[in-house]
Design an enzyme around this catalytic site. Sequence first.
Site, PDB file in Angstrom:
ATOM      1  N   SER A 141      38.114 146.237  22.177  1.00 45.82           N
ATOM      2  CA  SER A 141      38.981 145.050  22.006  1.00 45.82           C
ATOM      3  C   SER A 141      39.711 145.201  20.690  1.00 45.82           C
ATOM      4  O   SER A 141      39.295 146.012  19.838  1.00 45.82           O
ATOM      5  CB  SER A 141      38.089 143.806  21.950  1.00 45.82           C
ATOM      6  N   TYR A 154      30.865 138.633  19.277  1.00 47.15           N
ATOM      7  CA  TYR A 154      31.736 139.493  20.100  1.00 47.15           C
ATOM      8  C   TYR A 154      32.353 140.589  19.228  1.00 47.15           C
ATOM      9  O   TYR A 154      32.373 141.758  19.604  1.00 47.15           O
ATOM     10  CB  TYR A 154      32.819 138.631  20.746  1.00 47.15           C
TER      11      TYR A 154
HETATM   12  P1  NAD Z   1      36.828 139.807  33.432  1.00 54.77           P
HETATM   13  O1  NAD Z   1      35.888 138.687  33.213  1.00 54.77           O
HETATM   14  O2  NAD Z   1      37.902 139.678  34.456  1.00 54.77           O
HETATM   15  O3  NAD Z   1      36.043 141.152  33.701  1.00 54.77           O
HETATM   16  C1  NAD Z   1      34.736 141.400  33.227  1.00 54.77           C
HETATM   17  C2  NAD Z   1      33.910 141.912  34.388  1.00 54.77           C
HETATM   18  O4  NAD Z   1      32.615 142.291  33.877  1.00 54.77           O
HETATM   19  C3  NAD Z   1      33.691 140.842  35.458  1.00 54.77           C
HETATM   20  O5  NAD Z   1      34.036 141.350  36.733  1.00 54.77           O
HETATM   21  C4  NAD Z   1      32.212 140.500  35.340  1.00 54.77           C
HETATM   22  O6  NAD Z   1      31.623 140.112  36.570  1.00 54.77           O
HETATM   23  C5  NAD Z   1      31.646 141.825  34.806  1.00 54.77           C
HETATM   24  N1  NAD Z   1      30.354 141.660  34.127  1.00 54.77           N
HETATM   25  C6  NAD Z   1      30.056 140.832  33.089  1.00 54.77           C
HETATM   26  N2  NAD Z   1      28.744 140.942  32.780  1.00 54.77           N
HETATM   27  C7  NAD Z   1      28.210 141.867  33.615  1.00 54.77           C
HETATM   28  C8  NAD Z   1      26.916 142.403  33.792  1.00 54.77           C
HETATM   29  N3  NAD Z   1      25.865 142.012  33.035  1.00 54.77           N
HETATM   30  N4  NAD Z   1      26.731 143.343  34.727  1.00 54.77           N
HETATM   31  C9  NAD Z   1      27.758 143.739  35.540  1.00 54.77           C
HETATM   32  N5  NAD Z   1      29.006 143.256  35.434  1.00 54.77           N
HETATM   33  C10 NAD Z   1      29.233 142.325  34.472  1.00 54.77           C
HETATM   34  O7  NAD Z   1      37.518 140.034  32.002  1.00 54.77           O
HETATM   35  P2  NAD Z   1      38.317 141.299  31.427  1.00 54.77           P
HETATM   36  O8  NAD Z   1      39.176 140.771  30.366  1.00 54.77           O
HETATM   37  O9  NAD Z   1      38.913 142.126  32.490  1.00 54.77           O
HETATM   38  O10 NAD Z   1      37.134 142.093  30.705  1.00 54.77           O
HETATM   39  C11 NAD Z   1      36.985 143.488  30.792  1.00 54.77           C
HETATM   40  C12 NAD Z   1      36.705 144.047  29.421  1.00 54.77           C
HETATM   41  O11 NAD Z   1      37.869 143.884  28.605  1.00 54.77           O
HETATM   42  C13 NAD Z   1      35.563 143.371  28.668  1.00 54.77           C
HETATM   43  O12 NAD Z   1      34.745 144.360  28.061  1.00 54.77           O
HETATM   44  C14 NAD Z   1      36.280 142.559  27.604  1.00 54.77           C
HETATM   45  O13 NAD Z   1      35.483 142.364  26.466  1.00 54.77           O
HETATM   46  C15 NAD Z   1      37.482 143.420  27.334  1.00 54.77           C
HETATM   47  N6  NAD Z   1      38.634 142.745  26.720  1.00 54.77           N
HETATM   48  C16 NAD Z   1      39.297 141.736  27.360  1.00 54.77           C
HETATM   49  C17 NAD Z   1      40.393 141.142  26.739  1.00 54.77           C
HETATM   50  C18 NAD Z   1      41.159 140.013  27.397  1.00 54.77           C
HETATM   51  O14 NAD Z   1      42.006 139.393  26.739  1.00 54.77           O
HETATM   52  N7  NAD Z   1      40.942 139.694  28.642  1.00 54.77           N
HETATM   53  C19 NAD Z   1      40.821 141.575  25.483  1.00 54.77           C
HETATM   54  C20 NAD Z   1      40.119 142.605  24.876  1.00 54.77           C
HETATM   55  C21 NAD Z   1      39.049 143.191  25.495  1.00 54.77           C
END
Ligand code: NAD
Length: 262
Positions: A141, A154
């Site tokens: 991130s 986080y």
């Molecule tokens: P999202 O919630 O759409 O995707 C996260 C996925 O991880 C979900 O499908 C969820 O079911 C799965 N998950 C969570 N805990 C789990 C577990 N214990 N076991 C198995 N699956 C699990 O959100 P996203 O934004 O696509 O997140 C993906 C990654 O991107 C994450 O690591 C997040 O920290 C990172 N991220 C997101 C953003 C943003 O703005 N959305 C920014 C920076 C980083």
Amino acid sequence: MSELQLAGRVAVVTGGASGIGRATAKLLARHGAKVVVGDYRLLPENDAEFAELVIEQRQVDVRREVELKELIEFSETFTGRIDILVNNAGIAMVKQIVDVSEADWDACLDTNLKAAFFGCKYAIASMLRDGQGGAIVNTASNAGILPRAHDPVYSISKLALVGLTKSLALSHSKDRIRINAVCPGPVGETGMMNADLDKAADRAATVKQFIAASPLARAAGRMISPEEVAASILYLVSDAACMVTGTMIAIDGGKSLGVPPL
Ligand code: NAD
């Protein structure tokens, strides 16, 4: 043939049921990889498109080492090895330290950091077996570049994930196993972002704030998309990045560069 082609390779994507992971699973599959998605929440809405792209779905809680081991073992059944792992599953934790319980800490660090470590453990073991190397990408991130005041736990998890990326990249370059990270900024159309927006008093104003925090997003008048993060992940796992390891790509529209102009 394009260096981005992944034909014949097996790719595991955790957290692939939604957001960045889903966009990544689809993009890697469209570039020829056999993709296995591991997520603890399998969504029926993905079934038709995943079936079309021959993407496998496994219910996996990445916080449990044994479930990651099983995910990698299942993925090895296609060609005898795995070539690509994307440690993408993650959760948010917007709390100040005085409000953080031990369970909060464990949930965030186990999902965002421990899972990536044990995912790497079994993926690297698979990649080491025949000496063909492989590629791992960890979804960190912009909080993995610069910590943020509103979500210290986080931020700690993502800063440590970048540390894990560099440390394991250093240990396994000799084995031709490349390990990199992506550091997205605020990404729209994700479960994480939607959860944030659902909590906001004024949804439209909050979207505006997210866009304003990221200079390129601001110039474009929209948030970063999951597909734009997936494009960098595709590059990092492909042969186009064959000399790239231990690095991170910020897909944050310049958010981590400094204080944007007013
Ligand atoms: P999202 O919630 O759409 O995707 C996260 C996925 O991880 C979900 O499908 C969820 O079911 C799965 N998950 C969570 N805990 C789990 C577990 N214990 N076991 C198995 N699956 C699990 O959100 P996203 O934004 O696509 O997140 C993906 C990654 O991107 C994450 O690591 C997040 O920290 C990172 N991220 C997101 C953003 C943003 O703005 N959305 C920014 C920076 C980083």
